[in-house]
Design a protein around this motif. Structure first.
Motif, PDB file in Angstrom:
ATOM      1  N   GLN A  15       0.623  -1.168  -0.032  1.00 54.21           N
ATOM      2  CA  GLN A  15       0.052   0.024   0.071  1.00 54.21           C
ATOM      3  C   GLN A  15       1.007   1.316   0.013  1.00 54.21           C
ATOM      4  O   GLN A  15       1.855   1.479   0.821  1.00 54.21           O
ATOM      5  CB  GLN A  15      -0.848  -0.009   1.183  1.00 54.21           C
ATOM      6  N   ASN A  16       0.607   1.991  -0.634  1.00 53.97           N
ATOM      7  CA  ASN A  16       1.292   3.266  -0.992  1.00 53.97           C
ATOM      8  C   ASN A  16       0.960   4.295   0.086  1.00 53.97           C
ATOM      9  O   ASN A  16      -0.285   4.756   0.350  1.00 53.97           O
ATOM     10  CB  ASN A  16       1.027   4.102  -2.408  1.00 53.97           C
ATOM     11  N   PRO A  17       1.752   4.694   1.293  1.00 53.39           N
ATOM     12  CA  PRO A  17       1.365   5.500   2.482  1.00 53.39           C
ATOM     13  C   PRO A  17       0.862   6.767   2.065  1.00 53.39           C
ATOM     14  O   PRO A  17       0.051   7.113   2.846  1.00 53.39           O
ATOM     15  CB  PRO A  17       2.624   5.340   3.253  1.00 53.39           C
ATOM     16  N   GLY A  18       1.283   7.358   0.882  1.00 58.75           N
ATOM     17  CA  GLY A  18       0.764   8.699   0.659  1.00 58.75           C
ATOM     18  C   GLY A  18      -0.523   8.740  -0.064  1.00 58.75           C
ATOM     19  O   GLY A  18      -1.446   9.423   0.542  1.00 58.75           O
ATOM     20  N   SER A  19      -0.795   7.700  -1.124  1.00 55.68           N
ATOM     21  CA  SER A  19      -2.081   7.913  -1.778  1.00 55.68           C
ATOM     22  C   SER A  19      -3.098   6.737  -1.193  1.00 55.68           C
ATOM     23  O   SER A  19      -4.144   6.819  -1.799  1.00 55.68           O
ATOM     24  CB  SER A  19      -1.924   7.844  -3.232  1.00 55.68           C
TER      25      SER A  19
END
Length: 162
Positions: free
Chosen positions: A108-112
């Motif tokens: 999982q992309n932490p930003g988006s």
């Protein structure tokens, strides 16, 4: 006097019978290399195959109808015209080797907060998000426990290998 001769005759017979019994006991107990009786070996007959022979008779139905309903047909003349059904060629599409595609997991992309699926396809590892396409493989949906993909026009759900 009659009885004396008869008694001597019976005594002689008893001695002969007991003599034979004792002789057989000594022969059976003794170490004689040659057998007393010889066994007769039966010559085996060759195997006889009881298979059903091939039927060589032919049915000829040129007799009259016993009920008189159907007229007599001549069955000796054979028709040479045969109806051969025509085959329609069908295009065969090769099957898809779904074992060449493995879903390894996701990150999982932490930003988006988007899920990125890790897919092993034909010996290469590819990272894809929903809607991306690579080598005729399109990731339709990432459900964390499985992915829905489209490959060569067919769709399938694939679970991760553990």
């Amino acid at each position: 006097m009659k009885n004396k001769k008869f008694i001597y005759l019976l005594g002689l017979l008893v001695l002969i019978v007991w003599g034979m019994v004792i002789y057989r006991i000594f022969v059976a107990v003794g170490d004689s290399p040659e057998p007393l009786t010889t066994s007769v070996t039966k010559i085996k007959e060759p195997y006889d195959d009881y298979a059903i022979p091939k039927d060589t008779s032919h049915l000829q139905s040129n007799y009259r109808d016993p009920f008189g309903i159907v007229p007599i047909k001549d069955t000796t003349m054979v028709s040479t015209k045969k109806n051969v059904p025509r085959s329609i060629p069908v295009a065969i599409t090769p099957g898809i080797n779904w074992t060449a595609i493995n879903y390894m997991g996701y990150i999982q992309n932490p930003g988006s907060k988007k899920l990125i699926a890790i897919i092993h396809i034909n010996g290469k590892e590819v990272m894809m998000t929903e809607g991306e396409s690579t080598e005729q493989l399109k990731l339709l949906k990432n459900l964390r426990d499985s992915i829905k993909i489209s490959y060569h026009g067919q769709t399938k759900f694939i679970k991760p290998n553990r």
